[in-house]
Design a protein around this motif. Structure first.
Motif, PDB file in Angstrom:
ATOM      1  N   UNK B  19       0.840  -1.203   0.000  1.00 48.91           N
ATOM      2  CA  UNK B  19       0.000   0.000   0.000  1.00 48.91           C
ATOM      3  C   UNK B  19       0.874   1.253   0.000  1.00 48.91           C
ATOM      4  N   UNK B  20       1.955   1.177   0.791  1.00 50.54           N
ATOM      5  CA  UNK B  20       2.843   2.332   0.861  1.00 50.54           C
ATOM      6  C   UNK B  20       3.451   2.620  -0.515  1.00 50.54           C
ATOM      7  N   UNK B  21       3.890   1.539  -1.198  1.00 51.52           N
ATOM      8  CA  UNK B  21       4.487   1.710  -2.521  1.00 51.52           C
ATOM      9  C   UNK B  21       3.493   2.316  -3.499  1.00 51.52           C
ATOM     10  N   UNK B  22       2.266   1.817  -3.423  1.00 49.30           N
ATOM     11  CA  UNK B  22       1.210   2.326  -4.306  1.00 49.30           C
ATOM     12  C   UNK B  22       0.999   3.823  -4.085  1.00 49.30           C
ATOM     13  N   UNK B  23       0.888   4.221  -2.800  1.00 45.37           N
ATOM     14  CA  UNK B  23       0.615   5.628  -2.497  1.00 45.37           C
ATOM     15  C   UNK B  23       1.829   6.502  -2.793  1.00 45.37           C
ATOM     16  N   UNK B  24       3.015   5.948  -2.534  1.00 43.52           N
ATOM     17  CA  UNK B  24       4.231   6.704  -2.794  1.00 43.52           C
ATOM     18  C   UNK B  24       4.412   6.959  -4.296  1.00 43.52           C
ATOM     19  N   UNK B  25       3.958   5.981  -5.118  1.00 47.01           N
ATOM     20  CA  UNK B  25       4.051   6.155  -6.569  1.00 47.01           C
ATOM     21  C   UNK B  25       3.215   7.340  -7.018  1.00 47.01           C
ATOM     22  N   UNK B  26       2.074   7.531  -6.374  1.00 43.49           N
ATOM     23  CA  UNK B  26       1.187   8.630  -6.769  1.00 43.49           C
ATOM     24  C   UNK B  26       1.643   9.952  -6.154  1.00 43.49           C
ATOM     25  N   UNK B  27       2.019   9.912  -4.861  1.00 50.33           N
ATOM     26  CA  UNK B  27       2.349  11.153  -4.149  1.00 50.33           C
ATOM     27  C   UNK B  27       3.794  11.585  -4.400  1.00 50.33           C
ATOM     28  N   UNK B  28       4.680  10.600  -4.611  1.00 51.72           N
ATOM     29  CA  UNK B  28       6.096  10.861  -4.913  1.00 51.72           C
ATOM     30  C   UNK B  28       6.809  11.591  -3.781  1.00 51.72           C
ATOM     31  N   UNK B  29       6.430  11.298  -2.561  1.00 49.66           N
ATOM     32  CA  UNK B  29       7.143  11.853  -1.410  1.00 49.66           C
ATOM     33  C   UNK B  29       6.893  10.923  -0.237  1.00 49.66           C
ATOM     34  N   UNK B  30       7.960  10.368   0.330  1.00 50.25           N
ATOM     35  CA  UNK B  30       7.822   9.312   1.343  1.00 50.25           C
ATOM     36  C   UNK B  30       7.075   9.784   2.583  1.00 50.25           C
ATOM     37  N   UNK B  31       7.430  10.979   3.063  1.00 44.63           N
ATOM     38  CA  UNK B  31       6.784  11.482   4.277  1.00 44.63           C
ATOM     39  C   UNK B  31       5.294  11.702   4.065  1.00 44.63           C
ATOM     40  N   UNK B  32       4.962  12.303   2.917  1.00 41.87           N
ATOM     41  CA  UNK B  32       3.564  12.565   2.631  1.00 41.87           C
ATOM     42  C   UNK B  32       2.814  11.256   2.423  1.00 41.87           C
ATOM     43  N   UNK B  33       3.482  10.269   1.807  1.00 43.82           N
ATOM     44  CA  UNK B  33       2.842   8.972   1.599  1.00 43.82           C
ATOM     45  C   UNK B  33       2.555   8.308   2.949  1.00 43.82           C
ATOM     46  N   UNK B  34       3.479   8.458   3.908  1.00 45.68           N
ATOM     47  CA  UNK B  34       3.245   7.944   5.266  1.00 45.68           C
ATOM     48  C   UNK B  34       1.994   8.576   5.874  1.00 45.68           C
ATOM     49  N   UNK B  35       1.899   9.899   5.712  1.00 45.07           N
ATOM     50  CA  UNK B  35       0.728  10.626   6.222  1.00 45.07           C
ATOM     51  C   UNK B  35      -0.554  10.093   5.612  1.00 45.07           C
ATOM     52  N   UNK B  36      -0.517   9.912   4.285  1.00 46.95           N
ATOM     53  CA  UNK B  36      -1.713   9.463   3.575  1.00 46.95           C
ATOM     54  C   UNK B  36      -2.078   8.047   4.005  1.00 46.95           C
ATOM     55  N   UNK B  37      -1.069   7.213   4.238  1.00 46.54           N
ATOM     56  CA  UNK B  37      -1.314   5.850   4.693  1.00 46.54           C
ATOM     57  C   UNK B  37      -1.994   5.859   6.061  1.00 46.54           C
ATOM     58  N   UNK B  38      -1.542   6.790   6.902  1.00 46.56           N
ATOM     59  CA  UNK B  38      -2.161   6.948   8.223  1.00 46.56           C
ATOM     60  C   UNK B  38      -3.642   7.316   8.086  1.00 46.56           C
ATOM     61  N   UNK B  39      -3.933   8.201   7.134  1.00 43.85           N
ATOM     62  CA  UNK B  39      -5.338   8.597   6.975  1.00 43.85           C
ATOM     63  C   UNK B  39      -6.169   7.453   6.387  1.00 43.85           C
ATOM     64  N   UNK B  40      -5.506   6.557   5.635  1.00 49.32           N
ATOM     65  CA  UNK B  40      -6.219   5.357   5.144  1.00 49.32           C
ATOM     66  C   UNK B  40      -6.640   4.495   6.335  1.00 49.32           C
ATOM     67  N   UNK B  41      -5.722   4.349   7.267  1.00 50.84           N
ATOM     68  CA  UNK B  41      -5.996   3.571   8.472  1.00 50.84           C
ATOM     69  C   UNK B  41      -7.190   4.153   9.235  1.00 50.84           C
ATOM     70  N   UNK B  42      -7.172   5.478   9.380  1.00 47.74           N
ATOM     71  CA  UNK B  42      -8.282   6.134  10.083  1.00 47.74           C
ATOM     72  C   UNK B  42      -9.586   5.952   9.339  1.00 47.74           C
ATOM     73  N   UNK B  43      -9.486   5.983   8.022  1.00 49.69           N
ATOM     74  CA  UNK B  43     -10.691   5.886   7.198  1.00 49.69           C
ATOM     75  C   UNK B  43     -11.359   4.524   7.348  1.00 49.69           C
TER      76      UNK B  43
END
Lengths: 313, 171
Positions: B19-43
């Motif tokens: 999931x991280x790789x997928x999101x990082x491919x779209x966002x292209x920034x590791x820190x931001x991808x971590x953030x987005x992954x966290x919001x996936x968890x909350x969702x």
């Protein structure tokens, strides 16, 4: 001046603080535009306060104090999660033995070891930082300022008249007028060499000096300043593309300079013959070859222990 | 059978690297991808348990890519907003850009006076103001490092700018 509009001025300043806050929302921006258009006095006061905001300046000393506070505060936050007692012990050792280095470390944004590093700055300018060199970068929307804390740096500046580019080394300030230039701050005096374009050099209490392409100024604090001209452009900051030019250097000097690029330690035992002089172009990434050549020229015996330790005797 | 939330939570743990790789491919920034992954968890904690999800894995991946695309879109809007604010505050032309000679001289005097006023501001107001104005740090960043609230930082900045404006007006 017109003191009958304190509330409007106050509101104008409120908007400016919001704009600089970094958290202004789209809705707020919308509100600002509505307020601005609502009355001609609003527009006038906004312009007045905006002019004040843009014109603010502080002295370099004050700017440096702010940077140091910031470094201390951010470092302290990181320390909280570390082994505090151990760190404090290590830090007090460091303060006792390496106080000048620690100060430098607190100030530096970039610090090279034995390698040469190229740093791309956000405005498209480029800095090549020599080995054992350190600099700090202070960029604001109206100014680009770099402090060369030690060592040598070669600057390739993207010119922007609305955002002047300035380098400080020791007490000397260099203002770029669109150019490529080298600054050396390894030992006194600070030396500035221009490869392309023009720079203005200023020191406190002295008139500024204009340097053009292929000119070099070693800042001796003498009047008039001594400018060398007609330098060979290929020799200017040759280290920035990995070349080391030695001209008539003593063996000891040559070894000292080369050891800065050598990963590991170089020892020169006994006294090297001071009559032997070294001239030549060496690669900074092939220090072993260079040392072999020097050893052969000076008739020294070269021994290597592992890859890193070289002894010349 | 397990409910939706438990299944998805278990899945997100095992699928995390993918999931991280997928999101990082779209966002292209590791820190931001971590953030987005966290919001996936909350969702997924708010997914309705009664909802019928046929393929949990596919559902999770679809949700992740949607969130990442959303994140990029928000980021772009945020950047565009900051860009236009920056123009307004720093670039946009102001009237009377060509002052007279006498005015230039008096302006210079006022500027020096204001610079002195900045130096005499009390701490921590002085440093907070300088960090915001000269280092371009946001109120959020300053508040985090000072361990105070954003409104307090905001108040310091207001007070500082008012003092400087007073110095200008009383010249």
């Amino acid at each position: 001046m017109n003191d009958n509009t304190p509330d409007i001025a106050q509101t104008a300043r409120h908007w400016i603080i919001r704009m600089a806050s970094g958290n202004m929302t789209e809705a707020e921006l919308e509100q600002f535009h509505t307020w601005r258009k609502a009355a001609p006095e609003h527009e006038k006061e906004f312009q007045k306060e905006c002019k004040l905001w843009r014109s603010l300046t502080v002295s370099p000393t004050q700017a440096q104090a702010v940077r140091l506070t910031w470094h201390r505060k951010t470092k302290r936050r990181r320390l909280k999660t570390a082994f505090v007692s151990f760190t404090v012990l290590a830090a007090s050792f460091a303060v006792i033995f390496y106080a000048p280095l620690v100060k430098l470390w607190l100030q530096a944004d970039q610090w090279t070891g034995t390698t040469i590093q190229t740093i791309s700055l956000e405005d498209g300018s480029r800095v090549v930082l020599d080995s054992e060199s350190a600099l700090s970068i202070q960029y604001t929307p109206t100014q680009r300022h770099i402090t060369l804390l030690r060592g040598n740096a070669f600057f390739d500046v993207k010119h922007d008249p609305s955002r002047p580019f300035q380098v400080t080394a020791s007490t000397v300030t260099i203002n770029d007028v669109g150019t490529q230039f080298e600054v050396r701050n390894d030992h006194a005096p600070v030396t500035i060499t221009v490869k392309e374009g023009i720079v203005d050099v200023a020191a406190p209490h002295e008139a500024s000096v204009r340097l053009r392409a292929h000119e070099r100024l070693a800042y001796q604090h003498t009047t008039p300043p001594l400018i060398e001209d007609n330098l060979n452009p290929d020799d200017i900051a040759a280290w920035s593309h990995g070349e080391l030019v030695l001209e008539n250097a003593t063996v000891a000097d040559a070894v000292t300079i080369l050891s800065r690029y050598h990963k590991g330690a170089v020892y020169l035992l006994g006294s090297a013959p001071s009559t032997t002089r070294i001239s030549g172009i060496f690669r900074t990434d092939q220090t072993n070859d260079a040392l072999t050549t020097i050893a052969a020229t000076a008739k020294l015996k070269m021994r290597t222990f592992s890859k890193y330790i070289v002894v010349l005797e | 059978m397990q409910d939706n939330i438990t299944t998805l939570t278990n899945l997100i743990t095992t699928e995390r690297p993918k999931l991280f790789m997928l999101m990082n491919r779209i966002i292209k920034n590791r820190d931001c991808a971590e953030d987005a992954l966290q919001s996936l968890f909350e969702k997924i904690q708010r997914v309705e348990n009664s909802a019928i999800i046929l393929n949990h894995k596919a559902y999770l991946h679809k949700l992740a890519s949607n969130l990442a695309i959303d994140y990029v879109r928000k980021q772009k809007r945020h950047n565009a907003l900051q860009e236009s604010i920056h123009t307004l505050l720093w670039v946009e032309n102001l009237e009377d850009d060509t002052p007279t000679v006498e005015q230039q001289a008096s302006d210079k005097r006022t500027l020096a006076l204001i610079e002195n006023t900045i130096e005499t501001l009390p701490e921590p107001m002085k440093t907070i103001f300088c960090l915001n104005r000269f280092q371009g740090l946001s109120q959020t960043e300053i508040a985090r490092v000072y361990g105070t609230s954003i409104p307090l930082v905001n108040r310091y900045l207001h007070r500082a700018l008012n003092i400087l404006a007073n110095a200008r007006d009383n010249e």
